[in-house]
Design an enzyme around this catalytic site. Sequence first.
Site, PDB file in Angstrom:
ATOM      1  CB  CYS A  97     -28.018  64.065  12.268  1.00  0.00           C
ATOM      2  SG  CYS A  97     -26.792  65.193  11.576  1.00  0.00           S
ATOM      3  CG  ASP A 134     -18.391  68.534   4.796  1.00  0.00           C
ATOM      4  OD1 ASP A 134     -18.770  67.828   3.844  1.00  0.00           O
ATOM      5  OD2 ASP A 134     -19.165  69.136   5.536  1.00  0.00           O
ATOM      6  CG  ASN A 155     -25.078  54.149   3.800  1.00  0.00           C
ATOM      7  OD1 ASN A 155     -23.998  54.182   3.217  1.00  0.00           O
ATOM      8  ND2 ASN A 155     -25.181  53.823   5.075  1.00  0.00           N
ATOM      9  CG  LEU A 169     -14.414  60.556   5.752  1.00  0.00           C
ATOM     10  CD1 LEU A 169     -15.039  60.132   4.422  1.00  0.00           C
ATOM     11  CD2 LEU A 169     -13.402  59.512   6.220  1.00  0.00           C
ATOM     12  CB  CYS A 194     -29.238  51.972   3.638  1.00  0.00           C
ATOM     13  SG  CYS A 194     -28.367  51.532   2.108  1.00  0.00           S
ATOM     14  CB  CYS A 214     -31.154  63.688   1.137  1.00  0.00           C
ATOM     15  SG  CYS A 214     -30.251  63.136   2.588  1.00  0.00           S
ATOM     16  CD  GLN A 220     -27.465  70.701   5.972  1.00  0.00           C
ATOM     17  OE1 GLN A 220     -26.530  71.474   5.773  1.00  0.00           O
ATOM     18  NE2 GLN A 220     -27.366  69.409   5.734  1.00  0.00           N
ATOM     19  NE  ARG A 281     -25.268  88.144  24.407  1.00  0.00           N
ATOM     20  CZ  ARG A 281     -25.039  89.108  25.277  1.00  0.00           C
ATOM     21  NH1 ARG A 281     -25.810  90.194  25.285  1.00  0.00           N
ATOM     22  NH2 ARG A 281     -24.046  89.011  26.141  1.00  0.00           N
TER      23      ARG A 281
END
EC number: 1.17.99.6
Length: 379
Positions: A97, A134, A155, A169, A194, A214, A220, A281
């Site tokens: 993304c 974050d 959204n 941010l 959205c 989501c 992740q 690596r």
Amino acid sequence: MDLAQFKEDVIQYSKQIGIDKIGFASPDVFTEMKERLRTQQELGYQSGFEKGSIEERTEPKLHVPESKSIISIALAYPSKLKDAPRSTREERRGLFCRASWGEDYHDVLNERLYRLASYLKERYPDLQFRSMVDTGELPDRAVAERAGIGFTGKNTNLITSEFGSYVYLGEMITNIPFAPDEPVEDSCGDCNICVDACPTGALIQGGQLNAQKCIAFLTQTKDFLPDEYRGVIGNRLYGCDTCQTVCPKNKKKDFHNHPEMEPDPEKVKPKLKPLLSISNREFKETYGKMSGSWRGKKPIQRNAILALAHFKDVTAVDELVRLMKEDPRPVIRGTAAWALGKIGDWQGKEAIESAQMKETDEQVLDEMRKGLEFFTENV
């Protein structure tokens, strides 16, 4: 000290060091956000990646007891990939993304906040502060919204008038009594694009997100991806931009203000098959500076396997068979078995049946059964 002039000086300095937008907010308790977070927690909508208690996330004075203001900053990032490589039948590609393009934005914004803090310290020797990007406790969007940077859209992204929602941010809590800026009025109106476009229905309603559904969160995770989401992940390796790309506020928004944020096309849209055999690596050397690498290579490899299944890429069968038989990680072995069934090549069927005889992990065996069921369905 003339605080009004000092504030103006800070604004001008921020532009000199590559901060695209800056705003100032009070350090009062984020009361509305506190209630929203409690609701999210009660409904089980949190991702689990959140840091700190609800109080720590909504009470700035817990971090800087003498706080008098919060400085919010925004840096615009690109939305268009120049010279994007094409996916072919022989070499399918995945996608990171936009928030993972270029260098890790945490490093980029922390560097700007460090320079800003140094400037403030020169002018205000008694400075007390704490910066966050974050991964800190304070919700960046809530701070930015209060500071007039933009408004939170349906959204759940912070939307600015200049850059749309394509902004990173960060914030700095300080003991300098800067006058707060006025918040920006929400202008989503009746638009619900959205919410309607979300591939998994994670946007429950305007401004409320079930992080557990989501795709940005799901890509992740490190465990097996739930069955119901495997068909909608597509070729996403990390994150999801759907709710941003469909937003009318983002139309024609594409800014290339920061060299560090420029994407390497081969890294953000990489070939899928090489990811299956990449060493730790090599992964660190190639992707280590991208924010999308923070969970390591395992989620990326799992998602690459799912992407190859999405494309029904027969050319990947040999490599998927190898992973199913030899990889020490159950999630990778099991996902490879599932993908072989999804692709539907009969060589894969024989390989699954053979591997079943030696497999001992129950979850992997379950994935093998699922893979074999695809062949039964297609007879």
